[in-house]
Design a protein around this motif. Structure first.
Motif, PDB file in Angstrom:
ATOM      1  N   SER A 186       0.838  -1.202   0.000  1.00 26.68           N
ATOM      2  CA  SER A 186       0.000   0.000   0.000  1.00 26.68           C
ATOM      3  C   SER A 186       0.874   1.253   0.000  1.00 26.68           C
ATOM      4  O   SER A 186       2.062   1.208   0.327  1.00 26.68           O
ATOM      5  CB  SER A 186      -0.911   0.005   1.235  1.00 26.68           C
ATOM      6  N   ALA A 187       0.260   2.383  -0.355  1.00 28.12           N
ATOM      7  CA  ALA A 187       0.977   3.668  -0.334  1.00 28.12           C
ATOM      8  C   ALA A 187       1.459   3.978   1.085  1.00 28.12           C
ATOM      9  O   ALA A 187       2.584   4.452   1.278  1.00 28.12           O
ATOM     10  CB  ALA A 187       0.074   4.782  -0.855  1.00 28.12           C
ATOM     11  N   ALA A 188       0.636   3.684   2.075  1.00 27.13           N
ATOM     12  CA  ALA A 188       1.017   3.943   3.467  1.00 27.13           C
ATOM     13  C   ALA A 188       2.206   3.083   3.886  1.00 27.13           C
ATOM     14  O   ALA A 188       3.123   3.563   4.558  1.00 27.13           O
ATOM     15  CB  ALA A 188      -0.169   3.698   4.397  1.00 27.13           C
ATOM     16  N   ALA A 189       2.209   1.809   3.502  1.00 23.32           N
ATOM     17  CA  ALA A 189       3.314   0.916   3.863  1.00 23.32           C
ATOM     18  C   ALA A 189       4.615   1.351   3.187  1.00 23.32           C
ATOM     19  O   ALA A 189       5.684   1.319   3.803  1.00 23.32           O
ATOM     20  CB  ALA A 189       2.979  -0.525   3.499  1.00 23.32           C
ATOM     21  N   ARG A 190       4.531   1.773   1.932  1.00 22.72           N
ATOM     22  CA  ARG A 190       5.727   2.266   1.237  1.00 22.72           C
ATOM     23  C   ARG A 190       6.249   3.537   1.905  1.00 22.72           C
ATOM     24  O   ARG A 190       7.462   3.712   2.059  1.00 22.72           O
ATOM     25  CB  ARG A 190       5.426   2.505  -0.247  1.00 22.72           C
ATOM     26  N   ASP A 191       5.334   4.401   2.323  1.00 18.50           N
ATOM     27  CA  ASP A 191       5.719   5.630   3.025  1.00 18.50           C
ATOM     28  C   ASP A 191       6.365   5.297   4.380  1.00 18.50           C
ATOM     29  O   ASP A 191       7.347   5.917   4.785  1.00 18.50           O
ATOM     30  CB  ASP A 191       4.471   6.490   3.224  1.00 18.50           C
ATOM     31  N   PHE A 192       5.811   4.294   5.059  1.00 19.29           N
ATOM     32  CA  PHE A 192       6.380   3.847   6.334  1.00 19.29           C
ATOM     33  C   PHE A 192       7.793   3.305   6.121  1.00 19.29           C
ATOM     34  O   PHE A 192       8.722   3.647   6.854  1.00 19.29           O
ATOM     35  CB  PHE A 192       5.478   2.779   6.961  1.00 19.29           C
ATOM     36  N   ALA A 193       7.968   2.480   5.096  1.00 17.39           N
ATOM     37  CA  ALA A 193       9.279   1.893   4.799  1.00 17.39           C
ATOM     38  C   ALA A 193      10.321   2.971   4.532  1.00 17.39           C
ATOM     39  O   ALA A 193      11.497   2.809   4.879  1.00 17.39           O
ATOM     40  CB  ALA A 193       9.176   0.941   3.614  1.00 17.39           C
ATOM     41  N   ALA A 194       9.899   4.071   3.944  1.00 16.01           N
ATOM     42  CA  ALA A 194      10.833   5.163   3.647  1.00 16.01           C
ATOM     43  C   ALA A 194      11.343   5.848   4.920  1.00 16.01           C
ATOM     44  O   ALA A 194      12.365   6.523   4.885  1.00 16.01           O
ATOM     45  CB  ALA A 194      10.163   6.191   2.737  1.00 16.01           C
ATOM     46  N   GLN A 195      10.660   5.635   6.049  1.00 23.21           N
ATOM     47  CA  GLN A 195      11.080   6.224   7.324  1.00 23.21           C
ATOM     48  C   GLN A 195      12.043   5.319   8.106  1.00 23.21           C
ATOM     49  O   GLN A 195      12.582   5.726   9.131  1.00 23.21           O
ATOM     50  CB  GLN A 195       9.863   6.533   8.204  1.00 23.21           C
ATOM     51  N   LEU A 196      12.229   4.100   7.637  1.00 17.72           N
ATOM     52  CA  LEU A 196      13.079   3.150   8.360  1.00 17.72           C
ATOM     53  C   LEU A 196      14.548   3.488   8.188  1.00 17.72           C
ATOM     54  O   LEU A 196      14.932   4.014   7.139  1.00 17.72           O
ATOM     55  CB  LEU A 196      12.798   1.728   7.868  1.00 17.72           C
ATOM     56  N   PRO A 197      15.379   3.196   9.159  1.00 15.61           N
ATOM     57  CA  PRO A 197      15.096   2.535  10.434  1.00 15.61           C
ATOM     58  C   PRO A 197      14.469   3.503  11.438  1.00 15.61           C
ATOM     59  O   PRO A 197      14.710   4.706  11.411  1.00 15.61           O
ATOM     60  CB  PRO A 197      16.473   2.076  10.908  1.00 15.61           C
ATOM     61  N   LEU A 198      13.671   2.922  12.325  1.00 14.12           N
ATOM     62  CA  LEU A 198      13.030   3.665  13.403  1.00 14.12           C
ATOM     63  C   LEU A 198      13.276   2.970  14.734  1.00 14.12           C
ATOM     64  O   LEU A 198      13.246   1.744  14.812  1.00 14.12           O
ATOM     65  CB  LEU A 198      11.515   3.726  13.188  1.00 14.12           C
ATOM     66  N   THR A 199      13.487   3.751  15.767  1.00 17.51           N
ATOM     67  CA  THR A 199      13.521   3.234  17.127  1.00 17.51           C
ATOM     68  C   THR A 199      12.384   3.921  17.866  1.00 17.51           C
ATOM     69  O   THR A 199      12.322   5.154  17.907  1.00 17.51           O
ATOM     70  CB  THR A 199      14.870   3.521  17.808  1.00 17.51           C
ATOM     71  N   LEU A 222       1.821   9.433   7.200  1.00 17.38           N
ATOM     72  CA  LEU A 222       1.925   8.530   6.062  1.00 17.38           C
ATOM     73  C   LEU A 222       0.813   8.827   5.060  1.00 17.38           C
ATOM     74  O   LEU A 222      -0.235   9.357   5.428  1.00 17.38           O
ATOM     75  CB  LEU A 222       1.796   7.069   6.516  1.00 17.38           C
ATOM     76  N   SER A 223       1.017   8.454   3.831  1.00 17.77           N
ATOM     77  CA  SER A 223       0.007   8.609   2.796  1.00 17.77           C
ATOM     78  C   SER A 223      -1.206   7.736   3.124  1.00 17.77           C
ATOM     79  O   SER A 223      -1.051   6.596   3.561  1.00 17.77           O
ATOM     80  CB  SER A 223       0.581   8.186   1.443  1.00 17.77           C
ATOM     81  N   THR A 224      -2.386   8.265   2.886  1.00 10.55           N
ATOM     82  CA  THR A 224      -3.608   7.479   3.055  1.00 10.55           C
ATOM     83  C   THR A 224      -4.260   7.201   1.699  1.00 10.55           C
ATOM     84  O   THR A 224      -5.392   6.730   1.640  1.00 10.55           O
ATOM     85  CB  THR A 224      -4.603   8.205   3.986  1.00 10.55           C
ATOM     86  N   SER A 225      -3.546   7.456   0.629  1.00  9.65           N
ATOM     87  CA  SER A 225      -4.048   7.245  -0.726  1.00  9.65           C
ATOM     88  C   SER A 225      -4.440   5.782  -0.940  1.00  9.65           C
ATOM     89  O   SER A 225      -3.659   4.871  -0.658  1.00  9.65           O
ATOM     90  CB  SER A 225      -2.964   7.637  -1.725  1.00  9.65           C
ATOM     91  N   GLY A 226      -5.651   5.580  -1.407  1.00  7.47           N
ATOM     92  CA  GLY A 226      -6.117   4.228  -1.707  1.00  7.47           C
ATOM     93  C   GLY A 226      -6.428   3.378  -0.490  1.00  7.47           C
ATOM     94  O   GLY A 226      -6.611   2.166  -0.620  1.00  7.47           O
ATOM     95  N   ALA A 227      -6.505   3.983   0.695  1.00  6.62           N
ATOM     96  CA  ALA A 227      -6.764   3.213   1.918  1.00  6.62           C
ATOM     97  C   ALA A 227      -8.169   2.611   1.885  1.00  6.62           C
ATOM     98  O   ALA A 227      -9.128   3.302   1.541  1.00  6.62           O
ATOM     99  CB  ALA A 227      -6.607   4.097   3.144  1.00  6.62           C
ATOM    100  N   PRO A 228      -8.284   1.336   2.217  1.00  5.74           N
ATOM    101  CA  PRO A 228      -9.606   0.711   2.223  1.00  5.74           C
ATOM    102  C   PRO A 228     -10.440   1.212   3.401  1.00  5.74           C
ATOM    103  O   PRO A 228      -9.911   1.672   4.410  1.00  5.74           O
ATOM    104  CB  PRO A 228      -9.284  -0.781   2.384  1.00  5.74           C
ATOM    105  N   SER A 229     -11.718   1.127   3.259  1.00  2.00           N
ATOM    106  CA  SER A 229     -12.627   1.510   4.335  1.00  2.00           C
ATOM    107  C   SER A 229     -13.042   0.254   5.093  1.00  2.00           C
ATOM    108  O   SER A 229     -13.278  -0.789   4.500  1.00  2.00           O
ATOM    109  CB  SER A 229     -13.856   2.187   3.736  1.00  2.00           C
ATOM    110  N   GLY A 230     -13.100   0.362   6.399  1.00  2.00           N
ATOM    111  CA  GLY A 230     -13.582  -0.750   7.206  1.00  2.00           C
ATOM    112  C   GLY A 230     -12.579  -1.871   7.391  1.00  2.00           C
ATOM    113  O   GLY A 230     -12.682  -2.910   6.767  1.00  2.00           O
ATOM    114  N   VAL A 231     -11.605  -1.653   8.246  1.00  2.00           N
ATOM    115  CA  VAL A 231     -10.565  -2.646   8.520  1.00  2.00           C
ATOM    116  C   VAL A 231     -10.785  -3.241   9.911  1.00  2.00           C
ATOM    117  O   VAL A 231     -11.157  -2.532  10.847  1.00  2.00           O
ATOM    118  CB  VAL A 231      -9.169  -1.982   8.455  1.00  2.00           C
ATOM    119  N   ARG A 232     -10.567  -4.542  10.038  1.00  2.00           N
ATOM    120  CA  ARG A 232     -10.601  -5.187  11.355  1.00  2.00           C
ATOM    121  C   ARG A 232      -9.197  -5.713  11.632  1.00  2.00           C
ATOM    122  O   ARG A 232      -8.782  -6.733  11.064  1.00  2.00           O
ATOM    123  CB  ARG A 232     -11.597  -6.316  11.410  1.00  2.00           C
ATOM    124  N   PRO A 233      -8.429  -5.022  12.514  1.00  3.15           N
ATOM    125  CA  PRO A 233      -7.054  -5.453  12.786  1.00  3.15           C
ATOM    126  C   PRO A 233      -7.009  -6.771  13.554  1.00  3.15           C
ATOM    127  O   PRO A 233      -7.832  -7.025  14.431  1.00  3.15           O
ATOM    128  CB  PRO A 233      -6.490  -4.305  13.622  1.00  3.15           C
TER     129      PRO A 233
END
Length: 119
Positions: free
Chosen positions: A19-32, A51-62
């Protein structure tokens, strides 16, 4: 993308989705990060930038082991128990770690982690 989460000195392999958000998160690594408990089912910490929310699905159950981004607060959440469903697109699942690796999150109020690229 493969990442490594080191939890109190113990490395755990996890995977980010495409996802766009996961790619944006990866660009911040490494993180402590120092994660604190929230609702007795997840640990949370602020991220350095939104993080980017582009294309984020609606209604997620973690689910247990999910790494997620809560857009309104700009934080990372790691679920050590299943979470409540999200109705809008404010919660975005970034990836997943093995359920067996979530025990340190359940056992401690605060958990220090380092998250890095493991590709």
């Amino acid at each position: 993308m493969n990442i490594r989460i080191t939890i109190d000195g113990t490395p755990v392999d996890a995977t980010l989705n495409d996802s766009a958000a996961a790619r944006d998160f990866a660009a911040q690594l490494p993180l402590t990060l120092n994660l604190t408990d929230f609702h007795q089912n997840e640990k949370i910490a602020d991220l350095p930038r939104p993080l980017s929310t582009s294309g984020a699905p609606s209604g997620v159950r973690p689910r247990t082991g999910d790494l997620a981004y809560y857009a309104p607060w700009g934080n990372l959440a790691i679920y050590y128990r299943d979470g409540s469903p999200s109705i809008g697109n404010d919660l975005i699942v970034l990836g997943h770690m093995p359920e067996s690796a979530t025990e340190p999150f359940a056992d401690n109020d605060e958990v220090g982690v380092t998250i890095e690229d493991a590709s």
